[in-house]
Write an enzyme that holds these catalytic residues in place. Sequence first.
Site, short mmCIF file in Angstrom:
data_model
loop_
_atom_site.label_atom_id
_atom_site.label_comp_id
_atom_site.label_asym_id
_atom_site.label_seq_id
_atom_site.Cartn_x
_atom_site.Cartn_y
_atom_site.Cartn_z
N GLU A 209 0.81 -1.23 0.00
CA GLU A 209 0.00 0.00 0.00
C GLU A 209 0.84 1.27 0.00
OE1 GLU A 209 -2.94 -0.09 3.07
OE2 GLU A 209 -4.04 -1.73 2.15
N GLU B 75 -5.38 -8.57 1.02
CA GLU B 75 -6.07 -8.19 2.26
C GLU B 75 -7.54 -7.95 1.98
OE1 GLU B 75 -4.53 -4.84 4.57
OE2 GLU B 75 -2.48 -5.46 4.14
C1 BGP Z 1 -4.42 -1.76 5.51
C2 BGP Z 1 -3.04 -2.10 6.01
C3 BGP Z 1 -3.03 -3.05 7.16
C4 BGP Z 1 -4.18 -2.93 8.13
C5 BGP Z 1 -5.51 -2.65 7.45
C6 BGP Z 1 -6.61 -2.25 8.42
O1 BGP Z 1 -4.39 -0.48 4.95
O2 BGP Z 1 -2.25 -2.65 4.98
O3 BGP Z 1 -1.77 -3.00 7.76
O4 BGP Z 1 -3.90 -2.13 9.18
O5 BGP Z 1 -5.40 -1.66 6.48
O6 BGP Z 1 -6.46 -0.91 8.76
P1 BGP Z 1 -6.84 -0.33 10.17
O7 BGP Z 1 -6.05 -1.11 11.15
O8 BGP Z 1 -6.47 1.10 10.13
O9 BGP Z 1 -8.30 -0.52 10.34
#
Ligand code: BGP
Length: 474
Positions: free
Chosen positions: A166, A375
């Site tokens: 990302e 993800e």
């Molecule tokens: C993505 C990232 C992750 C994770 C996820 C959830 O952007 O790659 O590392 O954190 O988001 O985000 P958050 O924890 O802010 O809800």
Amino acid sequence: TLKPFPKDFLWGAASAAYQVEGAWDEDGKGASNWDKFVRIPGKTFKGTTGDVAVDHYHRYKEDVRLMAEMGMKTYRFSVAWTRIFPNGRGEINQKGLEFYDHLINELKVNKIEPILTLYHWDLPQALQDEYGGWESRRIIEDFTNYSVELFKHFGDRVKYWVSLNEQNIFTNHGYHLATHPPGIKDEKLFYQVNHHANLANASVIKEFHKYIPDGKIGPSFAYSPSYAASSSPKDIMAAENAEELNSHWWMDTYVWGKYPEVAWNYLEEKGLAPLIEKGDFDLLKEGKPDFIGLNYYQTTTFEENPLEGGIGSSEMNTTGKKGTSKDSGIPGLYKTIANPNLERTNWDWNIDPQGLRIALRRMTNRYGLPILISENGLGEYDKLDADGVVQDDYRIEYLRSHIIAIQEAISDGVDVMGYCVWSFTDLLSWLNGFQKRYGLVYVNQHEEGVHDLRRIKKNSYYWYKKVIESNGTS
Ligand code: BGP
């Protein structure tokens, strides 16, 4: 009728070093930008740090056992650069390599395919101090050297690699919103940093194929498909503008080694276009990924934004109270607006499984590469009930609907390699501490008091086990 999932479909889950490992200064590890940032008062929820996180560094065996019991086919994790090179470059810290050796061997013994992310946001602080990290072209060489060491060391056992996780998010938060390290707001620098990251990404991909000819590598991109708020051509143009600046700007460059014209012209006119050096575009073209890593959480809806008096700010909901996010945009181009057709989480993230099918189709039509969903998941307040059970049926519903959308996309003709739920165990949410949970496995870790870090399978764990067993038909 729907096509079945491919036989070798990679059903899995994901994590990132800083969010799970803990052991932040053990066995020779150096400090990362996050180790520093979380110590600045007011930067994270209740000042939560990843010093201990969910202690995966010491409990990886138990975590892998839980993965194996679930029948998981793949596990995506990241390497902490500062465990390998405590100062970002120089001498290798053997203890760092050893930890990942153990983890990878444990996965292999249990027939779980490792997917290794080279960079999931934890930059060596030494490089930030020395030359501004991503702000300097020197990062290209250091990131390449670090990556090549990993290719040489793990290439015999790891076939799938993610280069940058990302880039669009870590640069946006780091250099535009100032909510991640280094906490800078500078639009011109933001685009320059991205140019360096694009070059570093291409350089690493180019090297990769020399060391691991039969391996596969690609960046993971946070793609939020743009919708128009209405059928008004002005809103549709706003959504087009957003797609160009928020998606094509990165993805075209990764895949084709060139910046998209409309976005480039706009940035040049504003004086924001990055400085390019001779040979840059050659390198970008040589770093073509084998697949696209897609991190999908939600779609975003846009409407026209007047040039005069338009909305320019941007704020995220980090409160966990529905309705506290603010609209954002670029005057003259677009602004976000809530989509009345979609439910939202407590953090105001739209729940939109059909958006995943749309994302997969758009990516395929434009780039024609296989896609790894690296993800997807739901962040919520999960609670252990009186019987010691986590009834996360809302998560099951979320994941089920997204898996159906993937199967629809596969039936449409999209080549999907695998699906990684974010996340396997509960872990640290960068800005939201341990209150916002994503795991299939609950971890008894909180902001207050002493907690034993016990692992407890959530309802979603048992459900996902059946999904894997039935190759997605459950
Ligand atoms: C993505 C990232 C992750 C994770 C996820 C959830 O952007 O790659 O590392 O954190 O988001 O985000 P958050 O924890 O802010 O809800």
